[in-house]
Write a protein that holds these residues in place. Structure first.
Motif, PDB file in Angstrom:
ATOM      1  N   LYS A 192       0.739  -1.302   0.027  1.00  0.00           N
ATOM      2  CA  LYS A 192      -0.151   0.154  -0.082  1.00  0.00           C
ATOM      3  C   LYS A 192       0.771   1.246   0.021  1.00  0.00           C
ATOM      4  O   LYS A 192       0.415   2.245  -0.367  1.00  0.00           O
ATOM      5  N   SER A 193       2.086   1.062   0.239  1.00  0.00           N
ATOM      6  CA  SER A 193       3.046   2.396   0.381  1.00  0.00           C
ATOM      7  C   SER A 193       4.597   2.043  -0.268  1.00  0.00           C
ATOM      8  O   SER A 193       4.728   0.906  -0.203  1.00  0.00           O
ATOM      9  N   VAL A 194       5.014   3.135  -0.836  1.00  0.00           N
ATOM     10  CA  VAL A 194       6.233   2.920  -1.142  1.00  0.00           C
ATOM     11  C   VAL A 194       6.984   4.321  -0.794  1.00  0.00           C
ATOM     12  O   VAL A 194       6.323   5.381  -0.728  1.00  0.00           O
ATOM     13  N   THR A 195       8.140   3.974  -0.107  1.00  0.00           N
ATOM     14  CA  THR A 195       9.081   5.040   0.378  1.00  0.00           C
ATOM     15  C   THR A 195       9.955   5.318  -0.531  1.00  0.00           C
ATOM     16  O   THR A 195      11.089   4.588  -0.704  1.00  0.00           O
TER      17      THR A 195
ATOM     18  N   ASP B 273       3.788   9.527  -9.022  1.00  0.00           N
ATOM     19  CA  ASP B 273       2.486   9.292  -8.547  1.00  0.00           C
ATOM     20  C   ASP B 273       2.467   7.340  -8.401  1.00  0.00           C
ATOM     21  O   ASP B 273       3.292   6.992  -9.005  1.00  0.00           O
ATOM     22  N   GLY B 274       1.797   6.885  -7.797  1.00  0.00           N
ATOM     23  CA  GLY B 274       1.630   5.726  -7.569  1.00  0.00           C
ATOM     24  C   GLY B 274       0.285   5.172  -8.220  1.00  0.00           C
ATOM     25  O   GLY B 274      -0.579   5.786  -8.222  1.00  0.00           O
ATOM     26  N   ARG B 275       0.178   4.011  -9.123  1.00  0.00           N
ATOM     27  CA  ARG B 275      -0.764   3.540  -9.761  1.00  0.00           C
ATOM     28  C   ARG B 275      -1.062   1.728  -9.748  1.00  0.00           C
ATOM     29  O   ARG B 275      -0.247   1.199  -9.417  1.00  0.00           O
ATOM     30  N   GLN B 276      -2.413   1.841  -9.879  1.00  0.00           N
ATOM     31  CA  GLN B 276      -2.990   0.612 -10.207  1.00  0.00           C
ATOM     32  C   GLN B 276      -3.362   0.412 -11.359  1.00  0.00           C
ATOM     33  O   GLN B 276      -4.482   1.003 -11.712  1.00  0.00           O
TER      34      GLN B 276
ATOM     35  N   ALA C   4      -2.012   6.992  -5.596  1.00  0.00           N
ATOM     36  CA  ALA C   4      -1.268   7.680  -4.656  1.00  0.00           C
ATOM     37  C   ALA C   4      -0.691   8.823  -5.301  1.00  0.00           C
ATOM     38  O   ALA C   4       0.141   8.650  -6.083  1.00  0.00           O
ATOM     39  N   GLY C   5      -1.113   9.873  -4.961  1.00  0.00           N
ATOM     40  CA  GLY C   5      -0.578  11.041  -5.247  1.00  0.00           C
ATOM     41  C   GLY C   5      -0.897  11.713  -6.509  1.00  0.00           C
ATOM     42  O   GLY C   5      -1.782  11.125  -7.031  1.00  0.00           O
TER      43      GLY C   5
ATOM     44  N   ILE D 130      10.414  10.937   0.474  1.00  0.00           N
ATOM     45  CA  ILE D 130       8.971  11.248  -0.116  1.00  0.00           C
ATOM     46  C   ILE D 130       8.163   9.930   0.027  1.00  0.00           C
ATOM     47  O   ILE D 130       8.718   8.831  -0.617  1.00  0.00           O
ATOM     48  N   GLY D 131       6.879   9.979   0.593  1.00  0.00           N
ATOM     49  CA  GLY D 131       6.161   8.758   0.762  1.00  0.00           C
ATOM     50  C   GLY D 131       4.822   8.703  -0.152  1.00  0.00           C
ATOM     51  O   GLY D 131       4.247   9.799  -0.578  1.00  0.00           O
TER      52      GLY D 131
END
Length: 158
Positions: free
Chosen positions: A60-63, A82-85, A91-92, A116-117
């Motif tokens: 669920k998270s990437v640091t 950004d984070g994608r599915q 995310a973002g 940056i999270g």
């Protein structure tokens, strides 16, 4: 004696299969790098973004850590991530500078952004992290995609 030899062979093959499977499951990218490079990727670098990344066990998270932006003197660069599915942003979108504009140093300069999270706001977590960097004045763009199921990120400059 033959039984022990056969058992050792079977155990050795099993251990190799388990080790190969574990390596594949943990093949998440640990680093990222993206650059905006003139002349379709063959010229001078206007700007580059680098750092390390770690994916949570829940996905669920990437640091992103040790995030650094290099900008060549006289260039103007901005970036976003950004984070994608699949194709959906979960995310973002995080833009830098946050209020628009670009980083435009008169001499070569490196900014450090530290950590940056990205945290997904939907079930299933983050499948990809997208990075985009743009040389605003010259329209030079670079991108990288970091797939959680790949060992390394992929990308291009143009």
């Amino acid at each position: 004696m033959r039984r022990f030899a056969r058992l050792a062979t079977i155990l050795g093959i099993s251990a190799t299969v388990v080790a190969a499977t574990i390596g594949t499951a943990d093949a998440r990218p640990a680093r990222f790098a993206v650059a905006a490079v003139h002349s379709a990727g063959t010229g001078a670098t206007a700007g580059s973004l680098t750092g390390t990344m770690s994916w949570s066990t829940s996905l669920k998270s990437v640091t992103l850590s040790n995030v650094k932006l290099f900008v060549k003197g006289g260039e103007c660069v901005n970036f976003q991530l950004d984070g994608r599915q699949g194709s959906v942003i979960v995310a973002g979108i995080k833009r830098y500078p946050p209020n628009g504009g670009s980083y435009c140093p008169s001499a070569d300069y490196t900014w450090s952004f530290g950590t940056i999270g990205l945290t997904a706001d939907s079930p299933g977590g983050i499948e990809y992290v997208d990075f985009d960097i743009t040389d605003y004045w010259h329209g030079v763009h670079g991108w990288a995609v970091c797939d959680r199921d790949a060992a390394a990120c992929s990308g291009a400059n143009h």
